[in-house]
Design a protein around this motif. Sequence first.
Motif, PDB file in Angstrom:
ATOM      1  N   SER A 195      60.899 -21.247 107.751  1.00  0.00           N
ATOM      2  CA  SER A 195      60.912 -20.931 109.171  1.00  0.00           C
ATOM      3  C   SER A 195      59.928 -19.838 109.557  1.00  0.00           C
ATOM      4  O   SER A 195      59.588 -19.695 110.729  1.00  0.00           O
ATOM      5  N   ASP A 196      59.454 -19.050 108.580  1.00  0.00           N
ATOM      6  CA  ASP A 196      58.573 -17.928 108.893  1.00  0.00           C
ATOM      7  C   ASP A 196      57.762 -17.561 107.650  1.00  0.00           C
ATOM      8  O   ASP A 196      58.016 -18.087 106.551  1.00  0.00           O
ATOM      9  N   PHE A 197      56.823 -16.646 107.821  1.00  0.00           N
ATOM     10  CA  PHE A 197      55.899 -16.288 106.750  1.00  0.00           C
ATOM     11  C   PHE A 197      56.621 -15.749 105.513  1.00  0.00           C
ATOM     12  O   PHE A 197      56.345 -16.175 104.389  1.00  0.00           O
ATOM     13  N   GLY A 198      57.539 -14.813 105.702  1.00  0.00           N
ATOM     14  CA  GLY A 198      58.249 -14.222 104.563  1.00  0.00           C
ATOM     15  C   GLY A 198      58.973 -15.243 103.704  1.00  0.00           C
ATOM     16  O   GLY A 198      58.800 -15.266 102.477  1.00  0.00           O
ATOM     17  N   PRO A 199      59.788 -16.106 104.305  1.00  0.00           N
ATOM     18  CA  PRO A 199      60.437 -17.139 103.507  1.00  0.00           C
ATOM     19  C   PRO A 199      59.443 -18.090 102.832  1.00  0.00           C
ATOM     20  O   PRO A 199      59.687 -18.559 101.712  1.00  0.00           O
ATOM     21  N   ALA A 200      58.307 -18.355 103.481  1.00  0.00           N
ATOM     22  CA  ALA A 200      57.287 -19.213 102.860  1.00  0.00           C
ATOM     23  C   ALA A 200      56.683 -18.520 101.647  1.00  0.00           C
ATOM     24  O   ALA A 200      56.441 -19.152 100.615  1.00  0.00           O
ATOM     25  N   VAL A 201      56.449 -17.218 101.743  1.00  0.00           N
ATOM     26  CA  VAL A 201      55.943 -16.443 100.595  1.00  0.00           C
ATOM     27  C   VAL A 201      56.928 -16.547  99.440  1.00  0.00           C
ATOM     28  O   VAL A 201      56.539 -16.791  98.295  1.00  0.00           O
ATOM     29  N   SER A 202      58.198 -16.363  99.738  1.00  0.00           N
ATOM     30  CA  SER A 202      59.224 -16.454  98.697  1.00  0.00           C
ATOM     31  C   SER A 202      59.262 -17.839  98.072  1.00  0.00           C
ATOM     32  O   SER A 202      59.332 -17.984  96.846  1.00  0.00           O
ATOM     33  N   LYS A 203      59.213 -18.872  98.916  1.00  0.00           N
ATOM     34  CA  LYS A 203      59.269 -20.239  98.421  1.00  0.00           C
ATOM     35  C   LYS A 203      58.090 -20.549  97.495  1.00  0.00           C
ATOM     36  O   LYS A 203      58.231 -21.297  96.531  1.00  0.00           O
ATOM     37  N   CYS A 204      56.942 -19.930  97.769  1.00  0.00           N
ATOM     38  CA  CYS A 204      55.743 -20.148  96.952  1.00  0.00           C
ATOM     39  C   CYS A 204      55.649 -19.174  95.775  1.00  0.00           C
ATOM     40  O   CYS A 204      54.649 -19.171  95.061  1.00  0.00           O
ATOM     41  N   LYS A 205      56.687 -18.375  95.596  1.00  0.00           N
ATOM     42  CA  LYS A 205      56.720 -17.379  94.520  1.00  0.00           C
ATOM     43  C   LYS A 205      55.476 -16.488  94.543  1.00  0.00           C
ATOM     44  O   LYS A 205      54.891 -16.172  93.510  1.00  0.00           O
ATOM     45  N   ALA A 206      55.108 -16.064  95.760  1.00  0.00           N
ATOM     46  CA  ALA A 206      53.915 -15.243  95.947  1.00  0.00           C
ATOM     47  C   ALA A 206      54.240 -13.776  96.190  1.00  0.00           C
ATOM     48  O   ALA A 206      53.329 -12.953  96.277  1.00  0.00           O
ATOM     49  N   HIS A 207      55.520 -13.429  96.285  1.00  0.00           N
ATOM     50  CA  HIS A 207      55.898 -12.037  96.553  1.00  0.00           C
ATOM     51  C   HIS A 207      55.611 -11.178  95.322  1.00  0.00           C
ATOM     52  O   HIS A 207      55.978 -11.533  94.209  1.00  0.00           O
ATOM     53  N   LEU A 208      54.927 -10.039  95.544  1.00  0.00           N
ATOM     54  CA  LEU A 208      54.568  -9.160  94.436  1.00  0.00           C
ATOM     55  C   LEU A 208      55.278  -7.814  94.466  1.00  0.00           C
ATOM     56  O   LEU A 208      55.380  -7.146  93.443  1.00  0.00           O
ATOM     57  N   GLY A 209      55.736  -7.379  95.629  1.00  0.00           N
ATOM     58  CA  GLY A 209      56.388  -6.075  95.716  1.00  0.00           C
ATOM     59  C   GLY A 209      56.530  -5.625  97.154  1.00  0.00           C
ATOM     60  O   GLY A 209      56.256  -6.380  98.087  1.00  0.00           O
ATOM     61  N   SER A 210      56.937  -4.379  97.309  1.00  0.00           N
ATOM     62  CA  SER A 210      57.170  -3.803  98.630  1.00  0.00           C
ATOM     63  C   SER A 210      56.703  -2.358  98.661  1.00  0.00           C
ATOM     64  O   SER A 210      56.722  -1.674  97.639  1.00  0.00           O
ATOM     65  N   ILE A 211      56.296  -1.920  99.839  1.00  0.00           N
ATOM     66  CA  ILE A 211      55.945  -0.520 100.075  1.00  0.00           C
ATOM     67  C   ILE A 211      56.869  -0.017 101.171  1.00  0.00           C
ATOM     68  O   ILE A 211      56.940  -0.626 102.251  1.00  0.00           O
ATOM     69  N   SER A 212      57.572   1.063 100.917  1.00  0.00           N
ATOM     70  CA  SER A 212      58.484   1.621 101.916  1.00  0.00           C
ATOM     71  C   SER A 212      57.809   2.777 102.647  1.00  0.00           C
ATOM     72  O   SER A 212      57.287   3.694 102.025  1.00  0.00           O
ATOM     73  N   PHE A 213      57.832   2.711 103.964  1.00  0.00           N
ATOM     74  CA  PHE A 213      57.274   3.767 104.798  1.00  0.00           C
ATOM     75  C   PHE A 213      58.389   4.702 105.249  1.00  0.00           C
ATOM     76  O   PHE A 213      59.558   4.329 105.241  1.00  0.00           O
ATOM     77  N   PRO A 214      58.031   5.917 105.684  1.00  0.00           N
ATOM     78  CA  PRO A 214      59.061   6.882 106.092  1.00  0.00           C
ATOM     79  C   PRO A 214      59.701   6.557 107.442  1.00  0.00           C
ATOM     80  O   PRO A 214      60.672   7.207 107.834  1.00  0.00           O
ATOM     81  N   SER A 215      59.160   5.581 108.153  1.00  0.00           N
ATOM     82  CA  SER A 215      59.764   5.153 109.415  1.00  0.00           C
ATOM     83  C   SER A 215      59.435   3.682 109.622  1.00  0.00           C
ATOM     84  O   SER A 215      58.700   3.079 108.840  1.00  0.00           O
ATOM     85  N   GLN A 216      59.974   3.126 110.688  1.00  0.00           N
ATOM     86  CA  GLN A 216      59.801   1.697 110.951  1.00  0.00           C
ATOM     87  C   GLN A 216      58.326   1.355 111.149  1.00  0.00           C
ATOM     88  O   GLN A 216      57.578   2.085 111.784  1.00  0.00           O
ATOM     89  N   VAL A 217      57.929   0.207 110.588  1.00  0.00           N
ATOM     90  CA  VAL A 217      56.600  -0.367 110.822  1.00  0.00           C
ATOM     91  C   VAL A 217      56.812  -1.497 111.812  1.00  0.00           C
ATOM     92  O   VAL A 217      57.359  -2.540 111.453  1.00  0.00           O
ATOM     93  N   HIS A 218      56.440  -1.297 113.056  1.00  0.00           N
ATOM     94  CA  HIS A 218      56.674  -2.304 114.080  1.00  0.00           C
ATOM     95  C   HIS A 218      55.791  -3.526 113.835  1.00  0.00           C
ATOM     96  O   HIS A 218      54.623  -3.399 113.504  1.00  0.00           O
ATOM     97  N   SER A 219      56.359  -4.681 114.001  1.00  0.00           N
ATOM     98  CA  SER A 219      55.631  -5.934 113.879  1.00  0.00           C
ATOM     99  C   SER A 219      55.372  -6.446 115.288  1.00  0.00           C
ATOM    100  O   SER A 219      56.313  -6.767 116.008  1.00  0.00           O
ATOM    101  N   THR A 220      54.114  -6.491 115.685  1.00  0.00           N
ATOM    102  CA  THR A 220      53.783  -6.899 117.047  1.00  0.00           C
ATOM    103  C   THR A 220      52.688  -7.956 117.025  1.00  0.00           C
ATOM    104  O   THR A 220      52.006  -8.157 116.032  1.00  0.00           O
ATOM    105  N   ALA A 221      52.517  -8.628 118.128  1.00  0.00           N
ATOM    106  CA  ALA A 221      51.442  -9.594 118.289  1.00  0.00           C
ATOM    107  C   ALA A 221      50.857  -9.434 119.682  1.00  0.00           C
ATOM    108  O   ALA A 221      51.583  -9.142 120.643  1.00  0.00           O
ATOM    109  N   ALA A 222      49.570  -9.610 119.778  1.00  0.00           N
ATOM    110  CA  ALA A 222      48.899  -9.459 121.081  1.00  0.00           C
ATOM    111  C   ALA A 222      49.000 -10.739 121.881  1.00  0.00           C
ATOM    112  O   ALA A 222      49.118 -11.795 121.386  1.00  0.00           O
TER     113      ALA A 222
END
Length: 83
Positions: free
Chosen positions: A56-83
């Motif tokens: 249904s979305d990019f993240g689940p597609a990454v998981s389905k393709c076994k392409a996830h390598l890791g995560s980086i945690s930021f000290p606050s929210q990283v807003h996801s926006t589109a123009a």
Amino acid sequence: MLTAAEKKWLACLQEVLDACPSKRLGFYTIGDQTVEVYDKRRDAKIDAVLESRGASDFGPAVSKCKAHLGSISFPSQVHSTAA
């Protein structure tokens, strides 16, 4: 306006990002404190899964393709926006 400490921190962070030893690392966020790291070499597979509605979305597609390598945690929210 940024403080001197904030400017220094951002400059150091940019240096680390610029020193990435690989062109295969891709990044995305869903709008929380985490930036996910995935293998860009699997972009065509990820696109195919999305186009076939196998995910249904990019993240689940990454998981389905076994392409996830890791995560980086930021000290606050990283807003996801589109123009």
